[in-house]
Design an enzyme around this catalytic site. Structure first.
Site, mmCIF file in Angstrom:
data_model
loop_
_atom_site.group_PDB
_atom_site.id
_atom_site.type_symbol
_atom_site.label_atom_id
_atom_site.label_comp_id
_atom_site.label_asym_id
_atom_site.label_seq_id
_atom_site.Cartn_x
_atom_site.Cartn_y
_atom_site.Cartn_z
ATOM 1 N N GLY A 89 21.313 17.219 9.458
ATOM 2 C CA GLY A 89 20.554 18.377 9.917
ATOM 3 C C GLY A 89 19.182 18.462 9.260
ATOM 4 O O GLY A 89 18.973 17.992 8.142
ATOM 5 N N ASP A 211 22.641 23.697 3.211
ATOM 6 C CA ASP A 211 23.931 24.340 2.915
ATOM 7 C C ASP A 211 24.196 24.473 1.421
ATOM 8 O O ASP A 211 25.060 25.262 1.024
ATOM 9 C CB ASP A 211 25.083 23.531 3.531
ATOM 10 C CG ASP A 211 24.897 23.327 5.026
ATOM 11 O OD1 ASP A 211 25.491 22.371 5.571
ATOM 12 O OD2 ASP A 211 24.137 24.092 5.645
HETATM 13 N N1 LIG Z 1 32.056 9.947 6.116
HETATM 14 C C1 LIG Z 1 31.003 9.166 6.393
HETATM 15 N N2 LIG Z 1 30.988 7.863 6.071
HETATM 16 C C2 LIG Z 1 29.914 7.096 6.325
HETATM 17 N N3 LIG Z 1 28.785 7.536 6.919
HETATM 18 C C3 LIG Z 1 28.761 8.835 7.261
HETATM 19 C C4 LIG Z 1 29.840 9.725 7.026
HETATM 20 N N4 LIG Z 1 29.501 10.965 7.494
HETATM 21 C C5 LIG Z 1 28.250 10.839 7.990
HETATM 22 N N5 LIG Z 1 27.807 9.573 7.852
HETATM 23 C C6 LIG Z 1 26.490 9.065 8.221
HETATM 24 O O1 LIG Z 1 25.530 9.988 7.715
HETATM 25 C C7 LIG Z 1 24.758 10.511 8.781
HETATM 26 C C8 LIG Z 1 24.511 11.989 8.527
HETATM 27 O O2 LIG Z 1 25.749 12.675 8.340
HETATM 28 P P1 LIG Z 1 25.880 14.193 8.862
HETATM 29 O O3 LIG Z 1 25.487 14.242 10.295
HETATM 30 O O4 LIG Z 1 27.220 14.679 8.488
HETATM 31 O O5 LIG Z 1 24.740 15.021 8.110
HETATM 32 P P2 LIG Z 1 24.550 15.174 6.538
HETATM 33 O O6 LIG Z 1 23.927 13.947 5.971
HETATM 34 O O7 LIG Z 1 25.824 15.632 5.937
HETATM 35 O O8 LIG Z 1 23.434 16.294 6.460
HETATM 36 P P3 LIG Z 1 23.653 17.888 6.717
HETATM 37 O O9 LIG Z 1 24.932 18.283 6.072
HETATM 38 O O10 LIG Z 1 22.462 18.527 6.104
HETATM 39 O O11 LIG Z 1 23.685 18.077 8.197
HETATM 40 C C9 LIG Z 1 25.562 10.260 10.030
HETATM 41 O O12 LIG Z 1 24.695 10.063 11.134
HETATM 42 C C10 LIG Z 1 26.283 8.982 9.694
HETATM 43 O O13 LIG Z 1 25.441 7.884 9.967
HETATM 44 O O1 LIG Z 2 22.297 20.237 13.516
HETATM 45 P P1 LIG Z 2 23.582 20.618 14.173
HETATM 46 O O2 LIG Z 2 24.352 19.413 14.629
HETATM 47 O O3 LIG Z 2 23.425 21.672 15.207
HETATM 48 O O4 LIG Z 2 24.510 21.219 13.014
HETATM 49 C C1 LIG Z 2 24.223 22.492 12.477
HETATM 50 C C2 LIG Z 2 24.728 22.428 11.062
HETATM 51 O O5 LIG Z 2 23.807 21.670 10.286
HETATM 52 C C3 LIG Z 2 23.464 22.422 9.117
HETATM 53 O O6 LIG Z 2 22.232 23.037 9.351
HETATM 54 C C4 LIG Z 2 23.330 21.525 7.926
HETATM 55 O O7 LIG Z 2 24.582 20.962 7.635
HETATM 56 C C5 LIG Z 2 24.566 23.461 8.980
HETATM 57 O O8 LIG Z 2 24.152 24.583 8.202
HETATM 58 C C6 LIG Z 2 24.837 23.799 10.418
HETATM 59 O O9 LIG Z 2 26.119 24.347 10.627
HETATM 60 MG MG LIG Z 3 26.689 17.553 5.748
#
Ligand SMILES: Nc1ncnc2c1ncn2[C@@H]1O[C@H](COP(=O)(O)OP(=O)(O)OP(=O)(O)O)[C@@H](O)[C@H]1O
Ligand SMILES: O=P(O)(O)OC[C@H]1O[C@](O)(CO)[C@@H](O)[C@@H]1O
Ligand SMILES: [Mg+2]
Length: 490
Positions: A89, A211
């Site tokens: 995000g 978050d």
């Molecule tokens: N469990 C996992 N193992 C390996 N790669 C992962 C995993 N979860 C997510 N990824 C990789 O990380 C990228 C980002 O993960 P995700 O969409 O969950 O957002 P995030 O990095 O947690 O950021 P945010 O929580 O701010 O949205 C995904 O597009 C994927 O490529």
């Molecule tokens: O960007 P998306 O896929 O709409 O997901 C929204 C989620 O991403 C975040 O902005 C960051 O993890 C959360 O707070 C929210 O629930």
């Molecule tokens: Mg995340």
């Protein structure tokens, strides 16, 4: 989970043989209140009781390696190609980190080639690995004046080996991953695949998420900017609710499964009467339920302001068949809309009891994360970027750079993804929220020589958190009539 010193050691690619551009400046550095010299470390725990629990000699206490420039580095900067990827995000400060990375690599280390992979890890797949952005000081000069990320971001799953192929084919020596828990998981997998295949590519994580759900960091960058923006919406709803007879102001805020944004934004404006977060369950009905508490507020002062974290009350939605098991492309559970449930339930209840509610419901959604970084986060992002470059050039890998107890340190990637950072219902943050919303009104003073169960002159300690849970019931506000029994179910 008890951590030991060895759990906090980060991986090094090998011996640092090259003189750092900073080596002369570092000669005089000593550990001070503002700087941790090479070889010194930053303690994991900072209270006497926590330190005592380890029962080891001071030098054996669990501690993090300090971040910052080293006298000797692992890579020859003139030969280095760096890669940058932003994922998950959006978050205020993403562009600030990118700008800081490019500045430090180019200006202070003399690295001449920095590639930006587009749209998250998707940009590191075979089909897209050649569509990179050349990151130069000119290209990033003003990017911090816009929210989002110039590289784009995405969710979804990508194959680690395919991405390592991309790194090898593009000649990447150091990769900076700016991401949340998902991104840090991906960085861990990438580092493991790199090690398994015998490549010497440094992978450094810059933890990111509004978050604040990442552990072993004081706060994730962007969180402050996001909750500051969220606070503006609470002010708006408070104005609307106060100006309407039986005014009901509701704000739903992002934060996924952690309630930090709701807590901090509520405290920032100190205008909320009720704060609901995922970590503290609540019930709708009954004398100790939310509806009774809302009704009391409206009857007592004519309006009420409710701040609800988007991840709160998911159990209530599931009970009502309003929550399934859908996930997003990255595997994150899709949340049900607790805001709509509250709006409908509160409207129905207040109407049933003869009031005429005017409901003002705001869901700022993406509006709190697509903004630019505030001044605090801008500085934080720049310094995280500098720390990330120093770590990479010194050959650290599978390492996240964070601020921990005001120090920039190296955290082993497996720790950053070890668990989710959540609001502790027994912690001081939640206590502050209960105080700010009036939920810690002391029980009425007992007559002298009160009941046998308490020492005269001393308040009986509050019951377990269950008595204060959810900020919705069990508290006894001086200005509000007693809400049924004095205690609430968890
Ligand atoms: N469990 C996992 N193992 C390996 N790669 C992962 C995993 N979860 C997510 N990824 C990789 O990380 C990228 C980002 O993960 P995700 O969409 O969950 O957002 P995030 O990095 O947690 O950021 P945010 O929580 O701010 O949205 C995904 O597009 C994927 O490529
Ligand atoms: O960007 P998306 O896929 O709409 O997901 C929204 C989620 O991403 C975040 O902005 C960051 O993890 C959360 O707070 C929210 O629930
Ligand atoms: Mg995340």
């Amino acid at each position: 989970m008890t951590l030991h010193l060895d759990d906090l050691r980060v991986r090094h690619l090998g011996e640092c043989r090259y003189d750092s551009p900073f080596s002369e400046m570092l000669a005089a550095k000593r550990t001070s209140p503002h700087y941790v010299a090479e070889g010194d470390r930053v303690l994991l725990d900072d209270t006497v009781s926590m330190l005592a629990e380890h029962d080891v000699r001071p030098e054996q206490l669990p501690s993090f390696e300090a971040a910052g420039p080293r006298r000797k580095i692992y890579f020859d900067p003139a030969q280095v190609t760096a890669g940058v990827v932003t994922c998950g995000g959006l978050c205020p400060g993403l562009n600030d980190v990118i700008r800081g990375l490019v500045q430090e690599l180019t200006v202070h280390y003399g690295v001449r080639r920095i590639l930006g992979f587009r749209n998250g890890f998707r940009g590191m797949t075979a089909a897209r690995r050649d569509d990179t952005i050349d990151l130069t000081p000119d290209r990033v000069r003003d990017i911090h004046n816009a929210g989002g990320t110039i590289l784009g971001s995405s969710r979804g799953a990508q194959d680690a080996d395919e991405m390592v192929d991309s790194l090898v084919l593009r000649g990447i020596d150091v990769l900076f991953v700016i991401g949340g828990d998902g991104g840090m998981n991906a960085a861990t997998n990438l580092a493991a695949a790199i090690r398994r295949r015998g490549h010497e590519i440094a992978v450094i994580g810059v933890p990111k998420t509004i978050d604040n759900d990442l552990p072993y960091t004081d706060q994730s960058f962007g969180f402050q900017s996001a909750f500051a923006q969220a606070a503006n919406f609470i002010s708006s709803v408070a104005v609307e609710a106060a100006a309407s007879p039986d005014g009901i102001g509701i704000v739903k805020l992002m934060g996924r499964h952690s309630g930090f944004i709701a807590c901090y934004a509520s405290l920032a404006r100190n205008a909320a009467d009720v704060v609901l977060i995922p970590e503290v369950p609540f019930v709708l009905d009954g004398p100790d339920g939310l509806l009774a508490r809302v009704e009391q507020h409206v009857r007592a002062k004519g309006h009420v302001v409710i701040v609800v974290a988007e991840g709160a009350g998911q159990d209530l939605l599931r009970e009502r068949g309003l929550l399934g098991d859908a996930t997003d492309a990255s595997g994150n559970a899709k949340l049900g809309d607790i805001g709509v449930l509250l709006r409908e339930a509160i409207t129905a209840h207040l109407t049933d009891v003869g009031l005429a509610p005017t409901v003002r419901y705001i869901d700022p959604s993406y509006a709190i994360r697509s903004v630019t970084a505030n001044a605090y986060d801008s500085v934080y992002c720049l310094r995280l970027a500098y720390a990330a470059v120093h770590a990479a050039m010194a050959g650290r890998t599978e390492t996240a750079v964070v601020r921990w107890r005001r120090r920039f340190v190296h955290v082993p990637m497996p720790l950053i993804i070890s668990h989710r950072n959540e609001v502790d219902p027994d912690g001081d943050l939640w206590m502050s929220v209960l105080e700010a919303t009036g939920h810690l009104v002391p029980p009425p003073a007992q007559p002298a020589g009160g009941r046998g169960d308490r020492e005269p002159g001393r308040r009986r300690p509050r019951g377990p958190v269950a008595d204060l849970v959810g900020g919705t019931a069990g508290r006894r506000d001086a200005e509000l009539p007693e809400a049924g029994s004095a205690r609430t179910a968890r």
